[in-house]
Design a protein around this motif. Structure first.
Motif, short mmCIF file in Angstrom:
data_model
loop_
_atom_site.label_atom_id
_atom_site.label_comp_id
_atom_site.label_asym_id
_atom_site.label_seq_id
_atom_site.Cartn_x
_atom_site.Cartn_y
_atom_site.Cartn_z
N ALA A 133 -4.73 19.89 -5.58
CA ALA A 133 -3.82 19.15 -4.70
C ALA A 133 -4.58 18.07 -3.94
O ALA A 133 -4.09 16.94 -3.79
CB ALA A 133 -3.14 20.11 -3.72
N ILE A 134 -5.79 18.39 -3.48
CA ILE A 134 -6.60 17.39 -2.77
C ILE A 134 -6.97 16.25 -3.71
O ILE A 134 -6.92 15.07 -3.32
CB ILE A 134 -7.85 18.06 -2.15
N LEU A 135 -7.33 16.59 -4.95
CA LEU A 135 -7.68 15.55 -5.93
C LEU A 135 -6.50 14.63 -6.21
O LEU A 135 -6.64 13.41 -6.20
CB LEU A 135 -8.16 16.21 -7.23
N ILE A 136 -5.33 15.21 -6.42
CA ILE A 136 -4.13 14.41 -6.69
C ILE A 136 -3.79 13.55 -5.47
O ILE A 136 -3.48 12.35 -5.61
CB ILE A 136 -2.95 15.31 -7.09
N LEU A 137 -3.87 14.13 -4.29
CA LEU A 137 -3.60 13.36 -3.07
C LEU A 137 -4.58 12.20 -2.93
O LEU A 137 -4.20 11.08 -2.59
CB LEU A 137 -3.68 14.28 -1.85
N GLY A 138 -5.84 12.46 -3.24
CA GLY A 138 -6.86 11.40 -3.19
C GLY A 138 -6.56 10.29 -4.17
O GLY A 138 -6.70 9.11 -3.84
N ILE A 139 -6.12 10.62 -5.36
CA ILE A 139 -5.78 9.61 -6.37
C ILE A 139 -4.58 8.78 -5.91
O ILE A 139 -4.58 7.55 -6.05
CB ILE A 139 -5.51 10.28 -7.74
N VAL A 140 -3.58 9.44 -5.34
CA VAL A 140 -2.40 8.72 -4.86
C VAL A 140 -2.78 7.78 -3.71
O VAL A 140 -2.37 6.61 -3.69
CB VAL A 140 -1.30 9.73 -4.41
N ILE A 141 -3.58 8.26 -2.77
CA ILE A 141 -3.99 7.42 -1.64
C ILE A 141 -4.83 6.24 -2.13
O ILE A 141 -4.63 5.10 -1.71
CB ILE A 141 -4.76 8.27 -0.59
N TYR A 142 -5.76 6.49 -3.03
CA TYR A 142 -6.59 5.42 -3.59
C TYR A 142 -5.72 4.38 -4.29
O TYR A 142 -5.90 3.17 -4.10
CB TYR A 142 -7.61 6.00 -4.56
N GLY A 143 -4.75 4.83 -5.07
CA GLY A 143 -3.84 3.91 -5.76
C GLY A 143 -3.05 3.06 -4.78
O GLY A 143 -2.85 1.86 -5.00
N GLU A 144 -2.60 3.68 -3.70
CA GLU A 144 -1.84 2.93 -2.69
C GLU A 144 -2.72 1.88 -2.02
O GLU A 144 -2.30 0.74 -1.81
CB GLU A 144 -1.26 3.90 -1.64
N PHE A 145 -3.96 2.23 -1.69
CA PHE A 145 -4.88 1.25 -1.10
C PHE A 145 -5.14 0.10 -2.08
O PHE A 145 -5.22 -1.06 -1.68
CB PHE A 145 -6.21 1.89 -0.70
N GLN A 146 -5.26 0.41 -3.38
CA GLN A 146 -5.48 -0.63 -4.38
C GLN A 146 -4.28 -1.57 -4.46
O GLN A 146 -4.44 -2.79 -4.55
CB GLN A 146 -5.73 0.00 -5.77
N ARG A 147 -3.07 -1.02 -4.44
CA ARG A 147 -1.86 -1.84 -4.50
C ARG A 147 -1.76 -2.76 -3.26
O ARG A 147 -1.42 -3.94 -3.38
CB ARG A 147 -0.62 -0.97 -4.61
N ARG A 148 -2.08 -2.22 -2.11
CA ARG A 148 -2.02 -3.03 -0.88
C ARG A 148 -3.07 -4.15 -0.92
O ARG A 148 -2.79 -5.27 -0.51
CB ARG A 148 -2.23 -2.16 0.35
N ALA A 149 -4.26 -3.82 -1.42
CA ALA A 149 -5.31 -4.84 -1.52
C ALA A 149 -4.91 -5.93 -2.49
O ALA A 149 -5.14 -7.12 -2.23
CB ALA A 149 -6.62 -4.18 -1.96
N GLN A 150 -4.28 -5.57 -3.60
CA GLN A 150 -3.83 -6.57 -4.57
C GLN A 150 -2.73 -7.46 -3.98
O GLN A 150 -2.69 -8.66 -4.23
CB GLN A 150 -3.34 -5.89 -5.83
N ARG A 151 -1.85 -6.87 -3.19
CA ARG A 151 -0.78 -7.67 -2.57
C ARG A 151 -1.36 -8.68 -1.55
O ARG A 151 -0.90 -9.81 -1.48
CB ARG A 151 0.24 -6.78 -1.87
N ARG A 152 -2.37 -8.25 -0.81
CA ARG A 152 -2.99 -9.14 0.16
C ARG A 152 -3.70 -10.31 -0.56
O ARG A 152 -3.68 -11.43 -0.10
CB ARG A 152 -3.99 -8.39 1.03
N GLU A 153 -4.33 -9.99 -1.68
CA GLU A 153 -5.04 -11.02 -2.43
C GLU A 153 -4.04 -12.00 -3.07
O GLU A 153 -4.35 -13.18 -3.21
CB GLU A 153 -5.91 -10.40 -3.54
N GLY A 154 -2.91 -11.50 -3.44
CA GLY A 154 -1.89 -12.33 -4.08
C GLY A 154 -1.16 -13.22 -3.10
O GLY A 154 -0.54 -14.20 -3.48
N VAL A 155 -1.20 -12.89 -1.81
CA VAL A 155 -0.47 -13.67 -0.81
C VAL A 155 -1.22 -14.88 -0.39
O VAL A 155 -2.26 -15.24 -0.48
CB VAL A 155 -0.15 -12.80 0.44
#
Length: 168
Positions: free
Chosen positions: A146-168
């Motif tokens: 569960a911790i591993l899956i949660l970590g993957i989800v959180i990492y993915g969300e941070f990656q998506r937010r970073a990509q959106r900031r770079e795209g703006v």
């Protein structure tokens, strides 16, 4: 690169699901009176009577070959009673049945295997697979997963937010 890794993970995940489903179907149809799954049955080994051939916790796969095809030296599964399945080596073929013995045992089995108690011939051993159900019952493994899956989800969300900031 991301697409390649994603494709490889999808393929590996699909293979894993397929193998697990086959295992479930083999196991579900492996009762002594069961029909098996396409002529195969599987059992978890509970003792070390066949070491070094296989050990407790290993998973044995039997092919349901004809009783008359079994010969001295084959490893077969049989049920001496309604509650026990034994997988041992044929020491002798007699008119009364098979004389059996575990590789690690000093004496032959007390039970002579007849056609009525014969299950199948061992064709494959999967080391430690029989320990998987016990492992899956371990709460610490579930917590770590569960911790591993949660970590993957959180990492993915941070990656998506970073990509959106770079795209703006």
């Amino acid at each position: 690169m991301k697409k390649t890794v994603h494709a490889i993970l999808n393929i590996l995940g699909t293979i894993l699901i397929f193998v697990v489903l086959i295992g479930i179907l083999v196991n579900a149809n492996s009762a002594p009176e069961g029909k098996g799954f396409f002529g195969f049955k599987g059992y978890t080994v509970l003792s070390n009577s066949m070491q070094p051939t296989f050990s407790a916790g290993d998973y044995v796969v039997d092919k349901m070959v004809a009783y008359d095809e079994i010969k001295k030296g084959d490893v077969v599964s049989y049920y001496p009673d309604d509650y026990t399945i034994v997988t041992h080596r044929v020491k002798e073929v007699t008119p009364q049945g098979f004389i059996m013995q575990g590789d690690a045992n000093n004496a032959q089995d007390d039970f002579t295997v007849t056609k009525d108690h014969y299950i199948g011939k061992m064709i494959l051993v999967i080391p430690m697979l029989g320990r998987l159900p016990d492992l899956l019952m371990n709460k610490y493994l579930w917590i770590a997963g569960a911790i591993l899956i949660l970590g993957i989800v959180i990492y993915g969300e941070f990656q998506r937010r970073a990509q959106r900031r770079e795209g703006v």
